[in-house]
Enzyme design. Structure first.
Site, mmCIF file in Angstrom:
data_model
loop_
_atom_site.group_PDB
_atom_site.id
_atom_site.type_symbol
_atom_site.label_atom_id
_atom_site.label_comp_id
_atom_site.label_asym_id
_atom_site.label_seq_id
_atom_site.Cartn_x
_atom_site.Cartn_y
_atom_site.Cartn_z
ATOM 1 N N ASN A 190 -4.188 -15.852 0.466
ATOM 2 C CA ASN A 190 -5.166 -15.598 1.523
ATOM 3 C C ASN A 190 -6.227 -14.587 1.108
ATOM 4 O OD1 ASN A 190 -6.004 -16.093 4.286
ATOM 5 N ND2 ASN A 190 -5.462 -13.957 4.645
ATOM 6 N N GLU A 242 0.840 -1.194 0.000
ATOM 7 C CA GLU A 242 0.000 0.000 0.000
ATOM 8 C C GLU A 242 0.874 1.242 0.000
ATOM 9 O OE1 GLU A 242 -0.405 -2.558 2.047
ATOM 10 O OE2 GLU A 242 -2.488 -3.241 1.931
ATOM 11 N N ARG A 255 -11.738 -0.781 8.384
ATOM 12 C CA ARG A 255 -11.435 -2.068 9.035
ATOM 13 C C ARG A 255 -10.584 -1.848 10.275
ATOM 14 N NH1 ARG A 255 -7.336 -6.686 6.448
ATOM 15 N NH2 ARG A 255 -6.446 -7.168 8.479
#
Lengths: 333, 1208
Positions: free
Chosen positions: B1013, B66, B116
């Site tokens: 994942n 990111e 989140r």
């Protein structure tokens, strides 16, 4: 030397046709084979089961594991459309047509009716000059009768013939109770040609792993005896053309097949083994032999030693078998 | 106003992506849950050639982190592009440094953030505002959507406002609750987008861009003289921003009819009690307020839309004049603060406006603060009511929490779980499905049908398991005539379906059924047989609730229709037939149309198979006459945890496993996030329908099955024949075949209740039955009839003594696999390719291993509650494990090493000092101990035990200091674990530095060649031609050669392994890596469900073999110690390719799919992949064949280098 011959309504420069093989997956190879003198080319086969299998497999793989775990609700991006039918094959036909001037015969391989018809039509639309139906069927059901098996073949052929206008050849297995009768019925059902025979790759056993493994072995000249016999027996008795395939490696093999009555001879293993220039070499040897033996044309030699035209018709039947058996002796020790 | 109203049923991610894609032209992306789907949509649309609002396909680039993504976006903005990115949580935190810059430079952009939780005592992928709040000081505007509709609307409003205000915007919506809720919303027409986005402003943005044609200098360094003034120069932009946003909202209302305000008040105009909050909780509060006012109360709610810049004046104006008490609810926690952020802003605004005389409020209201909904904790109207009730009392609780039971600080408000505001007009359905059976997919499809084919509004929310194998999914579906604002789970259902009969034995799912409701069960039992097989509590519920009860053998119908285990379509038909949402025939037509639409592109066979399933369903659906039965059930529900578990495991972890974690009070939890290991053994999941059964007569005792078992459920022991006393009747044993174990007995045993049935053990078994070659030394057999006997056998097996580690030859797999695994029964996918490596690591070094684990699959199956797979041996020793972050794992592990080494060194110094008191012999033995093998470590442990006893008797300061350090004198093995996303991308910088440091750390990279994942996004480990998320058109570039880069240092042990191809090679690499005195790197190929292989049929090891045989993966070991001996350090351990790379590629969907979507590219990439493999092989072969001498300049293993440890 006039090498021309007719096959499936197509006038071919020579009887040397390239049969279906992975070689034709590359357009460049197709060009080279045409340049080497192939008079027509059967494209690699599109497999009905393979396409069906691919679709089910793709669906399963795209669904597998999805919507189970919050961080990975899917594992693949899903494009708007898939090319799960014969699209690539059709494109290949068109490309092959564009690349060469020789007739391109498409090959459709399958074992059941259904699914074929639409593919056959698309193949015609893509520009194929003819279609070879490769009915690769190994009945193993103990309750399935020979009659039912034969009917399946006939139904597939009828269905395809009703759909397309281009000529249709049927590539067959020799394993029928009465192959001659089967050939006749296919002829009656409209087959434009019979290709004798399909090579079934027989399974082998791997001793180290104790596994049954299909392994691809290239044909040897010995393999030509079976089609040779049946070409000879059928020559002149059917409307359909006869194509001989299996074990044709050299010009002498081509000549034998022509003598027996084949309209065309199909080459595969020999090209894979020796390379594409082999086609030109076979043609040169064929011309040499014909000239040496004072033939004028392929038309002249074709079928001159078929069962109908040979001196000993029984030689193609059981008598020949008996003779071979009784004539065999152990080598001296 | 726009006249054509188009409704679609989509989730929040798609809603945000819909707008972001159309209004941007350059994006930098990186996967992180729950924002990944936004980026996935954009990438997919771009690969399909979809154009943005201005008719061009946006450029999309995936970055390595990111931090990288935001850097790229910063560059895109500075050079005049309309640019964006999508992120959440840690990802947003990594963007913060650049966000300060972007705001400081007044660059217009909108980042779409699925709010989140930020990892603290634990990681959580779920939703709260912790990440947003961490960005408060960056200078970004923050606009928060509360629903899927608002997500689409606010994405546009934010974009319009950023262009007009030049302030960058975070557009956020709650992770999962909104990002993953499927809801029927009105789509924004492109005409509305055009109306709000002013091309002139875009031109102005471009005119400010950096270009050599009009050069400027930005990013200067400034000094105390001017920085401050410059920082204040942009104030006017911030004061204008709220007005701009409101204006955009007003224009938006003109276009769409949907009106928004910066602070939206809903409730009684004369309300005395008001709640203030933001995000999805607003919807539940709105629903509760409407209900309570209808009952005569005077309450209201303020939905905060624009949180930053916070417009205090507008906030006060939005409050009703008679408000007396306000509760500000924050969905975050700021420990140590005077209150959470929204509260602080509200208090400040209230005081400032009142003091300035600008308030219209009749009195100064009391303002309280509370926390709710952390990590998507449920927030329901019942909790809203509790907050209002709290405001009603004379001395209300302040700094409260709601939704949990805080029995430690006593901050929680009580609420009545029975309180419900749900309308009877809303149909509420709950579905308990097995992850693999397609339930969620079918329900998403049902919502679409109802949402798009009827006038009903529809909502779907899905709760997933944290385990990846045999996972349960719970679908919550609502349908009704009015828009649905219930942003919480269903607790009162009209319809409940159980798609896997086994769940009925373990979960009390009928608790939520309303009286007279319908229960549908998929079961092999017929309507006349089912009743007595039901657990007693299920019977009780059915009878008490006078429920309608239906059964179907959907598994059989699916099988007969060619659907395998996918019962989705069948159960969907049953739902429509029983729920009455649509007339039956209409519903079936709609399902069939939807099947054609959904599966059409996958071919007629797939469509026909599903249509057949639809037609076959209703004849098999039968009603059970509940009223004709009496209570005679099969007994109580199965306990989630075995009774032999320790109390904490039973009482805390057991509750979580049973799905009742919400009921646990604060006091139940450790206060620092520490949990016991070795707990997975108590959670018997009984997932496998078939388990492997050993044939001792055929077995050659190679133990390949034991090595490859991903869940450590198949194990072997060699023991003395005398142990076979009181042996269970069916326990099998035979003579041990390994010569060293002559005269002993051998047993192979399966943990029947822990096995996932992946059958990889059977697939790798090389032994064939002499009379029936299809049988091997292990064969799959149905679990149910074997369960009881095998449970007894497993217990007996566990009690057999472990073989003495010192006597095992570890280099031989058939001996090494006798070592006890200290990693067992994880929640990884059945057939996982990663876990066998971790298991091997724990067998070899687990009793002394300290593990740093990067975030990813291995941290989820390794560390997700309730139970964890890292285990302990008979002495209580085992791996100790921690996950720090995704990006810093190598550094985290290096920290372990430096710290442990320092403590060891200090312990040695202390011991040297007090050697005379301890005893010179003992001290010397400890200080010079050889701990290079098991015996050495064993002996050292004995000595240290003696030392510790001795220390008890000593009184010197050194002795006291040495007591807590003494155990550091025994060797510790530091392992750094992670996947390729970590090692090749986000953590590469750190990994490179740590490897270069020369410190003794062992790095295990489990290379699945994608971010597994998060759903298979491309990493730099992804090979050329593979389709992955973010590489929808196949990855055009080749795989990064991490091993080669590491080898270039010369002092790092590097191995490339593939256990499925050559297990003993892997074993050798582990042993060598750990014994190497410097850093080691093992790159372990790990097959993965994201490759599109039939993992559930045990093909993983086969795929590894095919890959190695094709030359696509090389096996090698690079050992600098060999260079020290004058040998070539590189040993190439795989042979020349036996097959073509393409032959391997066509066996995996990740490659094969490209031949079906972009055949020309597939041809090109596959050919190039062959060239890659050929080149790689030649290169490695020449490196390995190079003659080396001692003096050829080959670097040798070095001590930790001082230079890399020091800051410049």
């Amino acid at each position: 030397m006039d090498l021309t011959t007719n096959y499936l309504g197509l006038k071919l420069r020579t009887p040397l046709v390239v049969s279906a093989s992975p070689l034709s997956e590359e357009i460049d190879n197709i060009k080279r084979m045409a340049d080497a003198g192939a008079s027509a080319l059967v494209l690699y086969s599109i497999f009905e089961e393979q396409l069906r299998q691919d679709r089910l497999e793709l669906n399963r793989n795209l669904e597998n594991g999805t919507n189970s775990f919050a961080e990975a609700l899917t594992y693949f991006p899903e494009p708007k459309e898939f090319r799960l039918g014969p699209e690539e094959y059709l494109k290949h036909i068109a490309a092959a047509k564009k690349a060469t001037k020789i007739p391109i015969i498409a090959s459709l391989n399958g074992s059941s009716n259904g699914g074929w018809t639409s593919y056959a039509k698309q193949i015609q639309q893509a520009g194929a000059d003819a279609l070879e139906l490769n009915i690769y069927y190994i009945p193993t059901d103990l309750h399935l009768t020979g009659t039912e098996v034969e009917l399946t073949y006939l139904e597939i052929l009828k269905e395809v013939k009703a759909t397309v206008k281009i000529p249709v050849a049927v590539k067959l297995s020799p394993f029928f109770s009465n192959f001659a009768n089967m050939a006749k019925r296919l002829d009656d059902a409209g087959a434009d040609g019979l290709v004798l025979f399909n090579r079934f790759y027989q399974p082998d056993i791997e001793l180290e792993t104790l596994e049954v493994k299909p392994n691809l072995l290239l044909s040897t000249p010995m393999a030509m005896r079976l089609p040779l016999r049946w070409v000879a027996i059928l020559h002149g008795k059917l409307r359909a053309n006869l194509a001989a395939t299996s074990g044709i490696h050299r010009a002498v093999d081509v000549i034998k097949m022509l003598l027996a009555g084949a309209d065309v001879t199909m080459l595969c293993s020999t090209i894979i083994r020796h390379g594409i220039p082999q086609i030109a070499m076979i043609e040169r040897d064929l011309v040499d032999w014909l000239e040496e033996h004072e033939y004028e044309s392929v038309a002249q030699i074709k079928g001159s030693l078929s069962q109908k035209n040979c001196a000993e018709p029984a030689a193609f039947e059981r008598a020949q078998y008996m003779k071979a058996l009784t004539g065999y002796a152990l080598p001296p020790t | 106003m726009n006249k054509t109203r188009v409704f679609k049923t989509i989730d929040g991610c798609e809603a945000a992506a819909y707008v972001a894609y159309r209004l941007n032209e350059a994006m930098a992306i990186y996967p992180i849950t729950p924002s990944s789907p936004i980026a996935e949509w954009c990438d997919q649309w771009a690969s399909e050639g979809k154009k943005n609002l201005w008719g061009t396909i946006p450029a999309i680039v995936e970055m390595q982190s990111e931090g990288g993504a935001v850097g790229a976006v910063h560059g895109m903005l500075q050079t005049g592009s309309m640019s964006t990115t999508f992120t959440a949580s840690q990802g947003l935190l990594l963007m913060i440094p650049n966000m300060f810059k972007i705001a400081g430079e007044l660059l217009p952009t909108v980042f779409h953030v699925t709010a989140r939780t930020v990892a603290s005592h634990a990681l959580s992928i779920f939703g709260d505002h912790g990440d947003i709040m961490a960005c408060r000081s960056t200078g970004w505007a923050m606009l928060g959507a509360a629903s899927v509709q608002e997500t689409m609307d606010f994405a546009l409003i934010a974009q319009a406002a950023t262009l007009r205000s030049r302030i960058p915007f975070i557009h956020y919506f709650d992770g999962f609750r909104t990002s993953h809720e499927v809801s029927k919303i009105e789509m924004l027409d492109e005409a509305v987008l055009r109306a709000l986005i002013d091309d002139k402003l875009i031109a102005e943005h471009r005119s400010r861009a950096m270009t050599p044609d009009k050069p400027v200098l930005r990013g200067t360094a400034q000094n105390p003289d001017v920085y401050f003034q410059g920082r204040e120069a942009a104030n006017g932009f911030y004061s204008a921003c709220p007005g701009i946003v409101q204006k955009v909202m007003d224009e938006f209302a003109e276009q769409t009819g949907r009106k928004y305000k910066l602070f939206d008040y809903v409730g009684a105009p004369d309300a005395a009690r008001v709640i203030v909050l933001m995000g999805s909780g607003c919807e539940a509060a709105d629903e509760a307020v409407e209900y309570l006012n209808h009952k005569g109360e005077k309450v209201g709610v303020i939905k905060v839309r624009l949180y930053r810049p916070f417009d205090g004046k507008r906030f006060i104006e939005s409050l009703p004049a008679f408000v007396r008490k306000i509760a500000v609810l924050d969905r975050t926690k700021e420990p140590g603060a005077t209150g959470e952020p929204l509260y602080q802003d509200c208090v400040t605004a209230l005081m400032e406006e009142t003091a300035a005389g600008r308030s219209h409020l009749k009195t100064l209201p009391q303002i309280l603060t509370g926390r709710y909904g952390l990590s998507s904790k449920e927030f329901t109207p019942a909790m809203v009511k509790a907050v209002f009730d709290n405001l009603s009392v004379a001395t209300p609780k302040n700094h409260f929490v709601v939704g949990i039971n805080d029995d430690v600080s006593h901050t929680s408000l009580d609420f009545d779980p029975g309180f419900s505001t749900e309308s009877d007009k809303v149909v509420r359905a709950l579905f308990y499905g097995l992850g693999a059976d397609g339930t969620v997919g079918a329900n998403k499809n049902s919502i679409k049908i109802i949402g798009e084919e009827t006038s009903n509004y529809a909502q779907g929310y899905f709760v997933y398991d944290s385990k990846k194998s045999g996972s349960m999914t719970v679908s919550h579906l609502r349908f009704g005539p009015q828009p649905i604002r219930s942003t919480y789970l269903i607790s009162r259902a009209n319809f409940i379906a159980c798609h896997l009969p086994g769940f009925l034995d373990r979960y009390e799912m009928l608790r939520s059924l309303v009286p007279g409701g319908t229960f549908l069960l998929n079961t092999p039992f017929g309507k006349d047989e089912i009743w007595t097989t039901l657990p007693t509590p299920v019977q009780q519920s059915l009878l008490a609730k006078k429920a309608k009860f239906f059964v179907i053998d959907a598994t059989k119908v699916a099988r007969d229709s060619g659907m395998g285990g996918r019962i989705n379509t069948i159960m969907q038909v049953c739902f429509f037939a029983l729920s009455g949402v649509l007339p039956k025939d209409e519903a079936i037509d709609a399902i069939k149309n939807s099947i054609k639409k959904t599966y059409g592109k996958k071919g007629d066979e797939v469509v026909q198979m599903n249509l057949k399933a639809v037609d076959n369903t209703l004849a098999h659906l039968h009603e059970v006459a509940v009223s004709e039965n009496k209570l005679n059930g099969a007994g109580p529900l199965l306990p989630p945890i075995t009774p032999n578990a320790p109390a904490f495991v039973r009482n805390v972890l057991g509750k979580i496993a049973a799905g009742d974690g919400d009921d646990l009070p604060v006091s139940a939890f450790p206060n620092d996030g520490s949990f016991p290991t070795a707990t997975a053994q108590y959670e018997k999941r009984n997932l496998a329908l078939d388990i492997p059964v050993w044939d001792e007569k055929t077995c050659i005792q190679c133990l390949k099955c034991v090595a490859i078992c991903p869940h450590a459920t198949i194990r072997a022991k060699v023991y003395d024949a005398a142990e076979l006393k009181n042996v269970p009747a069916t326990f099998k044993s035979c003579d041990a075949r390994v010569p060293e174990f002559k005269g002993m007995k051998f047993s192979l045993q399966v943990a029947a209740e822990d096995c996932t049935g992946c059958r990889i053990c059977v697939e790798v078994c090389p032994a064939k039955n002499k009379t029936e070659a299809k049988l091997k030394a292990i064969n799959m057999r149905p679990q149910a009839p074997l369960r009881a006997a095998e449970v007894a056998n497993w217990d007996f097996f566990l009690k057999l003594p472990e073989f003495d580690r010192r006597k095992i030859k570890n280099s031989s797999l058939r001996q090494q696999q006798l070592l006890q695994p200290l990693f067992e029964f994880s929640g990884a996918c059945a057939g996982c390719g990663e876990t066998p490596y971790i298991k091997m690591l724990t067998q070899l070094f687990g009793d002394r291993a300290v593990i740093a684990n990067a975030t990813g699959c291995s941290s989820i199956y390794g560390g997700n509650l309730p139970t964890t797979p890292y285990a302990t041996n008979g002495c209580g020793r085992g791996p100790t494990w921690c996950n720090s972050l995704f990006e810093d794992n190598a550094e985290f592990g290096l920290g372990f090493r430096v710290s442990i080494d320092k403590q060891k060194q200090f312990a040695e110094e202390l011991l040297t000092k007090i050697a005379p008191q301890v005893g010179d012999d003992l001290a010397t033995q400890i200080l010079v101990a050889d701990q290079s093998d098991e015996s050495g470590i064993y002996d050292q442990r004995e000595r240290v035990a003696a030392l510790k006893q001795k220390l008890q008797t000593l009184d010197s300061p050194e002795a006291k200091l040495l007591v807590p350090l003494a155990d550091q004198l025994v060797k510790k093995s530091v392992w750094i674990l992670g996947g390729d996303g970590w090692a090749y991308d986000i953590g590469y910088g750190g990994l490179d530095h740590v490897l270069a440091s020369g410190h003794k750390v062992n790095v295990l990279v489990m290379d699945t060649e994608v971010y597994s994942n998060t759903g298979g996004q491309m990493s730099k480990a992804t090979p050329r031609g593979a389709i992955a998320k973010f590489a929808a058109g196949g990855k055009p570039s080749g795989k990064k050669d991490l091993g080669l880069i590491a080898m270039s240092y010369g002092n790092i042990y590097v191995a490339s392994v593939a256990m499925g191809a050559k297990d003993e090679h892997t074993l050798k690499a582990f042993i060598e890596a750990e014994s190497f005195p410097g850093p080691s790197l093992i790159i372990a190929y790990s097959h993965c469900i994201a490759h599109g292989i039939a993992l559930d049929q045990g093909v993983g090891a086969r795929q590894q073999k095919l890959m190695v045989e094709s030359g696509q993966w090389l096996l090698y070991r690079y050992d600098p110690r060999r260079a020290e001996r004058g040998e070539n350090p590189l040993q190439l351990d795989s042979s020349a390719a036996k097959s073509k790379v393409k032959d391997f590629m066509l066996t995996e969907n990740r490659f094969k799919m490209l031949t079906k979507s972009k055949p020309d590219d597939a041809k090109k990439f596959f050919a190039q992949a062959q060239v890659d493999a050929d080149r790689r092989w030649k290169f490695y072969q020449s490196m390995a064949a190079r003659e080396t001498k001692l003096d050829d300049g080959q670097p040798i293993a070095s001590k930790p280098s001082a230079t890399v440890d020091q800051q410049p």
